[in-house]
Design a protein around this motif. Structure first.
Motif, PDB file in Angstrom:
ATOM      1  N   ALA A   1      38.275  39.335  38.781  1.00 42.95           N
ATOM      2  CA  ALA A   1      36.811  39.300  38.844  1.00 42.95           C
ATOM      3  C   ALA A   1      36.288  38.902  40.226  1.00 42.95           C
ATOM      4  O   ALA A   1      35.096  39.052  40.501  1.00 42.95           O
ATOM      5  N   SER A   2      37.163  38.404  41.084  1.00 41.11           N
ATOM      6  CA  SER A   2      36.696  37.913  42.384  1.00 41.11           C
ATOM      7  C   SER A   2      36.524  39.052  43.381  1.00 41.11           C
ATOM      8  O   SER A   2      37.094  40.129  43.217  1.00 41.11           O
ATOM      9  N   GLU A   3      35.726  38.789  44.385  1.00 41.74           N
ATOM     10  CA  GLU A   3      35.515  39.731  45.484  1.00 41.74           C
ATOM     11  C   GLU A   3      35.428  38.919  46.761  1.00 41.74           C
ATOM     12  O   GLU A   3      34.336  38.555  47.194  1.00 41.74           O
ATOM     13  N   VAL A   4      36.580  38.634  47.344  1.00 43.45           N
ATOM     14  CA  VAL A   4      36.626  37.852  48.584  1.00 43.45           C
ATOM     15  C   VAL A   4      37.059  38.743  49.736  1.00 43.45           C
ATOM     16  O   VAL A   4      37.606  39.826  49.528  1.00 43.45           O
ATOM     17  N   GLU A   5      36.833  38.270  50.932  1.00 37.82           N
ATOM     18  CA  GLU A   5      37.248  39.025  52.106  1.00 37.82           C
ATOM     19  C   GLU A   5      38.658  38.659  52.550  1.00 37.82           C
ATOM     20  O   GLU A   5      39.422  39.518  52.971  1.00 37.82           O
ATOM     21  N   LEU A   6      39.007  37.380  52.470  1.00 37.44           N
ATOM     22  CA  LEU A   6      40.260  36.907  53.059  1.00 37.44           C
ATOM     23  C   LEU A   6      41.282  36.464  52.019  1.00 37.44           C
ATOM     24  O   LEU A   6      40.914  35.833  51.017  1.00 37.44           O
ATOM     25  N   VAL A   7      42.545  36.732  52.298  1.00 36.60           N
ATOM     26  CA  VAL A   7      43.616  36.223  51.432  1.00 36.60           C
ATOM     27  C   VAL A   7      43.642  34.699  51.473  1.00 36.60           C
ATOM     28  O   VAL A   7      44.003  34.045  50.495  1.00 36.60           O
ATOM     29  N   GLU A   8      43.203  34.123  52.596  1.00 33.70           N
ATOM     30  CA  GLU A   8      43.136  32.663  52.710  1.00 33.70           C
ATOM     31  C   GLU A   8      42.166  32.069  51.683  1.00 33.70           C
ATOM     32  O   GLU A   8      42.450  31.034  51.069  1.00 33.70           O
ATOM     33  N   THR A   9      41.044  32.723  51.505  1.00 36.16           N
ATOM     34  CA  THR A   9      40.052  32.267  50.530  1.00 36.16           C
ATOM     35  C   THR A   9      40.616  32.357  49.125  1.00 36.16           C
ATOM     36  O   THR A   9      40.484  31.422  48.323  1.00 36.16           O
ATOM     37  N   LEU A  10      41.263  33.459  48.815  1.00 32.32           N
ATOM     38  CA  LEU A  10      41.850  33.630  47.489  1.00 32.32           C
ATOM     39  C   LEU A  10      42.927  32.586  47.227  1.00 32.32           C
ATOM     40  O   LEU A  10      42.981  31.991  46.145  1.00 32.32           O
ATOM     41  N   ALA A  11      43.781  32.332  48.202  1.00 33.48           N
ATOM     42  CA  ALA A  11      44.831  31.319  48.042  1.00 33.48           C
ATOM     43  C   ALA A  11      44.229  29.950  47.768  1.00 33.48           C
ATOM     44  O   ALA A  11      44.709  29.206  46.902  1.00 33.48           O
ATOM     45  N   GLU A  12      43.172  29.604  48.470  1.00 33.05           N
ATOM     46  CA  GLU A  12      42.513  28.307  48.271  1.00 33.05           C
ATOM     47  C   GLU A  12      41.922  28.206  46.870  1.00 33.05           C
ATOM     48  O   GLU A  12      42.033  27.174  46.204  1.00 33.05           O
ATOM     49  N   GLN A  13      41.298  29.275  46.401  1.00 30.66           N
ATOM     50  CA  GLN A  13      40.738  29.284  45.051  1.00 30.66           C
ATOM     51  C   GLN A  13      41.834  29.092  44.002  1.00 30.66           C
ATOM     52  O   GLN A  13      41.662  28.336  43.037  1.00 30.66           O
ATOM     53  N   ILE A  14      42.956  29.762  44.190  1.00 26.59           N
ATOM     54  CA  ILE A  14      44.079  29.640  43.254  1.00 26.59           C
ATOM     55  C   ILE A  14      44.601  28.203  43.237  1.00 26.59           C
ATOM     56  O   ILE A  14      44.838  27.625  42.163  1.00 26.59           O
ATOM     57  N   ALA A  15      44.782  27.621  44.410  1.00 28.78           N
ATOM     58  CA  ALA A  15      45.260  26.234  44.483  1.00 28.78           C
ATOM     59  C   ALA A  15      44.289  25.287  43.781  1.00 28.78           C
ATOM     60  O   ALA A  15      44.713  24.380  43.057  1.00 28.78           O
ATOM     61  N   ASP A  16      43.001  25.503  43.974  1.00 26.67           N
ATOM     62  CA  ASP A  16      41.995  24.664  43.321  1.00 26.67           C
ATOM     63  C   ASP A  16      42.081  24.765  41.799  1.00 26.67           C
ATOM     64  O   ASP A  16      41.972  23.760  41.093  1.00 26.67           O
ATOM     65  N   ILE A  17      42.263  25.967  41.290  1.00 25.23           N
ATOM     66  CA  ILE A  17      42.385  26.166  39.840  1.00 25.23           C
ATOM     67  C   ILE A  17      43.609  25.446  39.294  1.00 25.23           C
ATOM     68  O   ILE A  17      43.531  24.719  38.294  1.00 25.23           O
ATOM     69  N   ILE A  18      44.732  25.618  39.938  1.00 27.15           N
ATOM     70  CA  ILE A  18      45.978  25.026  39.434  1.00 27.15           C
ATOM     71  C   ILE A  18      45.927  23.509  39.497  1.00 27.15           C
ATOM     72  O   ILE A  18      46.312  22.817  38.544  1.00 27.15           O
TER      73      ILE A  18
ATOM     74  N   GLY B   1      43.132  21.607  39.702  1.00 26.58           N
ATOM     75  CA  GLY B   1      42.018  21.093  38.925  1.00 26.58           C
ATOM     76  C   GLY B   1      42.157  21.282  37.427  1.00 26.58           C
ATOM     77  O   GLY B   1      41.925  20.357  36.651  1.00 26.58           O
ATOM     78  N   GLU B   2      42.549  22.474  37.009  1.00 25.70           N
ATOM     79  CA  GLU B   2      42.588  22.785  35.583  1.00 25.70           C
ATOM     80  C   GLU B   2      43.927  22.482  34.917  1.00 25.70           C
ATOM     81  O   GLU B   2      43.972  22.310  33.698  1.00 25.70           O
ATOM     82  N   PHE B   3      44.992  22.442  35.713  1.00 22.00           N
ATOM     83  CA  PHE B   3      46.317  22.226  35.127  1.00 22.00           C
ATOM     84  C   PHE B   3      46.952  20.912  35.594  1.00 22.00           C
ATOM     85  O   PHE B   3      48.115  20.646  35.316  1.00 22.00           O
ATOM     86  N   ALA B   4      46.166  20.116  36.297  1.00 23.58           N
ATOM     87  CA  ALA B   4      46.572  18.767  36.717  1.00 23.58           C
ATOM     88  C   ALA B   4      47.887  18.734  37.495  1.00 23.58           C
ATOM     89  O   ALA B   4      48.661  17.799  37.373  1.00 23.58           O
ATOM     90  N   ALA B   5      48.125  19.762  38.294  1.00 21.34           N
ATOM     91  CA  ALA B   5      49.322  19.775  39.141  1.00 21.34           C
ATOM     92  C   ALA B   5      49.059  18.896  40.359  1.00 21.34           C
ATOM     93  O   ALA B   5      48.002  18.990  40.976  1.00 21.34           O
ATOM     94  N   ARG B   6      50.016  18.063  40.701  1.00 19.50           N
ATOM     95  CA  ARG B   6      49.794  17.189  41.865  1.00 19.50           C
ATOM     96  C   ARG B   6      50.087  17.896  43.179  1.00 19.50           C
ATOM     97  O   ARG B   6      49.668  17.443  44.243  1.00 19.50           O
ATOM     98  N   TRP B   7      50.831  18.987  43.121  1.00 19.81           N
ATOM     99  CA  TRP B   7      51.162  19.761  44.319  1.00 19.81           C
ATOM    100  C   TRP B   7      51.347  21.214  43.915  1.00 19.81           C
ATOM    101  O   TRP B   7      51.851  21.520  42.828  1.00 19.81           O
ATOM    102  N   VAL B   8      50.918  22.110  44.776  1.00 17.99           N
ATOM    103  CA  VAL B   8      51.102  23.540  44.526  1.00 17.99           C
ATOM    104  C   VAL B   8      51.323  24.258  45.853  1.00 17.99           C
ATOM    105  O   VAL B   8      50.746  23.878  46.879  1.00 17.99           O
ATOM    106  N   GLN B   9      52.177  25.237  45.812  1.00 14.28           N
ATOM    107  CA  GLN B   9      52.335  26.171  46.934  1.00 14.28           C
ATOM    108  C   GLN B   9      51.929  27.536  46.406  1.00 14.28           C
ATOM    109  O   GLN B   9      52.426  27.980  45.362  1.00 14.28           O
ATOM    110  N   VAL B  10      51.016  28.168  47.113  1.00 13.45           N
ATOM    111  CA  VAL B  10      50.494  29.477  46.721  1.00 13.45           C
ATOM    112  C   VAL B  10      50.767  30.459  47.847  1.00 13.45           C
ATOM    113  O   VAL B  10      50.432  30.194  48.999  1.00 13.45           O
ATOM    114  N   THR B  11      51.372  31.598  47.500  1.00 10.29           N
ATOM    115  CA  THR B  11      51.542  32.689  48.455  1.00 10.29           C
ATOM    116  C   THR B  11      50.801  33.895  47.915  1.00 10.29           C
ATOM    117  O   THR B  11      50.997  34.281  46.758  1.00 10.29           O
TER     118      THR B  11
END
Length: 117
Positions: free
Chosen positions: A66-83, A85-95
């Motif tokens: 559903a997202s429409e972003v310009e940069l892969v950096e923005t998408l990666a940050e959004q994914i990290a925030d979801i994981i 924030g919503e799944f209480a992970a203390r650390w995440v690496q997103v590629t």
């Protein structure tokens, strides 16, 4: 520290800085490494005691498609925030991989780490 991982979650989305990229959906591939204490889940053999891969993937597919972003950096940050924030992970690496985005390459992308390892 235990690491849960997902490799090559494929999602179609609108992503890119050029007008032609905004006209069509492109496939991105997502790799995740998520720090979690899996000891309780291993002892109980109950999925409720750990981060559920299926739930994570469903949530990310819903968001990314559903997202429409310009940069892969923005998408990666959004994914990290979801994981985190919503799944209480203390650390995440997103590629985030963007296949065939640059002529002559298999893919390009970004890898970020957020939280405490």
């Amino acid at each position: 520290m235990d690491i849960l991982f997902v490799r090559e979650l494929k999602v179609d989305t609108r992503i890119g800085i050029y007008d032609w990229e905004r006209q069509v959906k492109q496939t991105v591939l997502i790799d995740l490494e998520i720090a979690a204490d899996t000891h309780a889940a291993a002892q109980s053999d109950k999925v409720e005691q750990t981060i559920n891969y299926q739930t994570v993937c469903q949530r990310l597919v819903s968001h990314i498609s559903a997202s429409e972003v310009e940069l892969v950096e923005t998408l990666a940050e959004q994914i990290a925030d979801i994981i985190r924030g919503e799944f209480a992970a203390r650390w995440v690496q997103v590629t985030v991989h963007k296949p065939a985005a640059v002529r002559g390459t298999r893919d390009v992308g970004v890898r970020i780490e957020r939280g405490k390892d």
